[in-house]
Design an enzyme around this catalytic site. Structure first.
Site, PDB file in Angstrom:
ATOM      1  N   CYS A   1      -3.372  10.824   1.523  1.00 13.50           N
ATOM      2  CA  CYS A   1      -2.823   9.662   1.191  1.00 13.50           C
ATOM      3  C   CYS A   1      -1.314   9.751   0.519  1.00 13.50           C
ATOM      4  CB  CYS A   1      -3.619   8.742   0.364  1.00 13.50           C
ATOM      5  SG  CYS A   1      -4.832   7.931   1.212  1.00 13.50           S
TER       6      CYS A   1
ATOM      7  N   LYS B   1       0.854  -1.147   0.024  1.00 11.52           N
ATOM      8  CA  LYS B   1       0.041  -0.072   0.021  1.00 11.52           C
ATOM      9  C   LYS B   1       0.709   1.384  -0.095  1.00 11.52           C
ATOM     10  CE  LYS B   1      -3.122   2.994   0.365  1.00 11.52           C
ATOM     11  NZ  LYS B   1      -4.453   3.435  -0.454  1.00 11.52           N
TER      12      LYS B   1
END
Ligand SMILES: NC(=O)c1ccc[n+]([C@@H]2O[C@H](COP(=O)([O-])OP(=O)(O)OC[C@H]3O[C@@H](n4cnc5c(N)ncnc54)[C@H](O)[C@@H]3O)[C@@H](O)[C@H]2O)c1
Length: 396
Positions: free
Chosen positions: A255, A201
């Site tokens: 993010c 991720k």
């Protein structure tokens, strides 16, 4: 597996809880914010996401989704709490620790405990240690990380259709968790270990950050060489194996602008390129601020009065209302703090607690200097020439 407890009912947890409830699971959603719990229990939502309202309403009306301030016994626990950073870009896993402690009284042998929050490498193991330290026999649990990679605006579709990565602390945990995701995911569910899943991720977001840094550096160089960077990138991308991303006023959002620091923090001196990419993207924002200030000063020198500067866009990317970690917001704030006369424009919000939000056509009319910070659709067909278009919106 019938009962699911979802901890953290934000952009990730609430859509996940609502989706699972609509698939027949009994879902106990948990949040520490009382107003969030109350809103959800009324069948309403506290965040903006297409289709989510329909899912939540149906889930609450059918009795399959209940929100609460405390966890409850369940077969599967899903943790989807925030993972920001502390001062100095140090990863903050405090929310994960407190969510893990909160489930201690409720977990029992055979349960699955899943961490969905984007996490530094080793966090799933740390979660297991927290459970152990608090008296839970973790040998009887299945503990895994399954990072979320949905795009806000398309969450309800992507929750089902995206491929998922599942990494357990043991191979049994991986296998059992994969089977759980397969009950509602139509994309592929891929198996690995917990650390690889965590790093995957972080890698995805660092890949984006690094590639945007390349485009941002090109934009600064092209300005120096008096070349149109948008034309340059369009031409270079005609090479069959080149695909340069678009430059902007920096990189924002919670993010891409955050997660690479998790790698840099743990990787130290060896995370050279990922750190540099973060620095280049931050520098691009500072560079843009200097250019805008110089243009305002030039106007003042030529006209004998202060320039009014229209900052076009505050969000972190086009056509959304999300201002988190937004370089456009950072630039607008800095210009104001440095004493410039600023007209803040953001078509996707009606108000902001720090400054008046001005309609875009009024701002253009009134402004002496116009800078485009976000390529919102409203700005695309405006007939304006400016050297201060940092998002390429006047080229489209
Ligand atoms: N939003 C996205 O697009 C996205 C995409 C991929 C991954 N992620 C990751 O998913 C995680 C969650 O992100 P989000 O966008 O849903 O955050 P969010 O801020 O929208 O929601 C988190 C929720 O958790 C609640 N919370 C905090 N501590 C809690 C606790 N101890 N117990 C119960 N509830 C608690 C908060 O009140 C909040 O409602 C983060 O790690 C994020 O990086 C987010």
């Amino acid at each position: 597996m019938k009962k699911i407890c979802v901890i953290g009912l934000g952009y990730i947890g609430l859509p996940t809880a609502a989706l699972l409830a609509n698939r027949g699971y009994e879902v106990h959603g948990v949040d520490v914010v009382k107003s969030t719990v109350d809103i959800i229990n009324r069948g309403e939502i506290h965040i903006v996401e297409p289709e989510l309202d329909t899912f939540v309403k149906a889930a609450v009306n059918s009795g399959k989704l209940k929100a609460d301030l405390k966890p409850a016994e369940a077969d599967v626990f899903i943790i989807a709490v925030p993972t920001p950073f502390h001062e100095g870009y140090v990863p903050n896993v405090d929310y994960i620790v407190s969510a893990t402690k909160a489930i201690v009284p409720y977990v029992k042998g055979g349960d699955i405990v899943i961490l969905e929050s984007t996490s530094p490498v080793g966090t799933t193991d740390m979660m297991e240690s927290v459970l152990k330290e608090n008296g839970v026999d973790t040998t009887k649990l299945y503990i895994a990380h399954c990072p979320e990679r949905v795009l806000p605006g398309q969450i309800m579709r992507e929750l089902v259709e995206n491929d998922r990565i599942v990494g357990g602390t043991t191979s049994e945990a991986t296998a059992v968790t994969v089977e759980f995701y397969k009950t509602f995911v139509s994309g592929e569910v891929l198996s690995t270990d917990a650390k690889t899943a965590e790093m995957a991720k972080l890698t995805e977001n660092s890949f984006r950050d690094t590639n945007i840094a390349f485009a941002n550096e090109l934009s600064i160089l092209c300005d120096k060489f008096a070349i149109d960077v948008w034309e340059l990138i369009a031409l270079a991308n005609r090479h069959p194996r080149v695909n340069i991303l678009q430059p902007g006023a920096g990189v924002g959002g919670h993010c891409i602008a955050v997660d690479p620091w998790f790698i840099v923090h743990a990787g130290g001196e060896d995370a050279k390129m990922i750190r540099t990419a973060r620095e280049v993207n931050t520098y691009k924002t500072e560079w843009a601020i200097e250019k805008i200030k110089n243009a305002a000063l030039k106007f003042e020198n030529e006209n004998g009065r202060k320039a009014k500067v229209a900052c076009m866009g505050l969000a972190f990317k086009p056509d959304i209302d999300d201002l988190r970690e937004s370089p456009a917001l950072f630039i607008t704030r800095r210009l104001l703090a440095d004493g410039l006369d600023v007209l803040a424009v953001e078509p996707n919000i009606s108000e902001h607690k720090e400054f008046e939000v001005v309609n875009y056509s009024e701002a253009i009319e009134e402004a002496d200097v116009v800078t485009f910070l976000v390529a919102h659709k409203e700005f695309k067909n405006l007939d304006i020439e400016t050297d201060l278009d940092f998002c390429g919106v006047t080229n489209k």
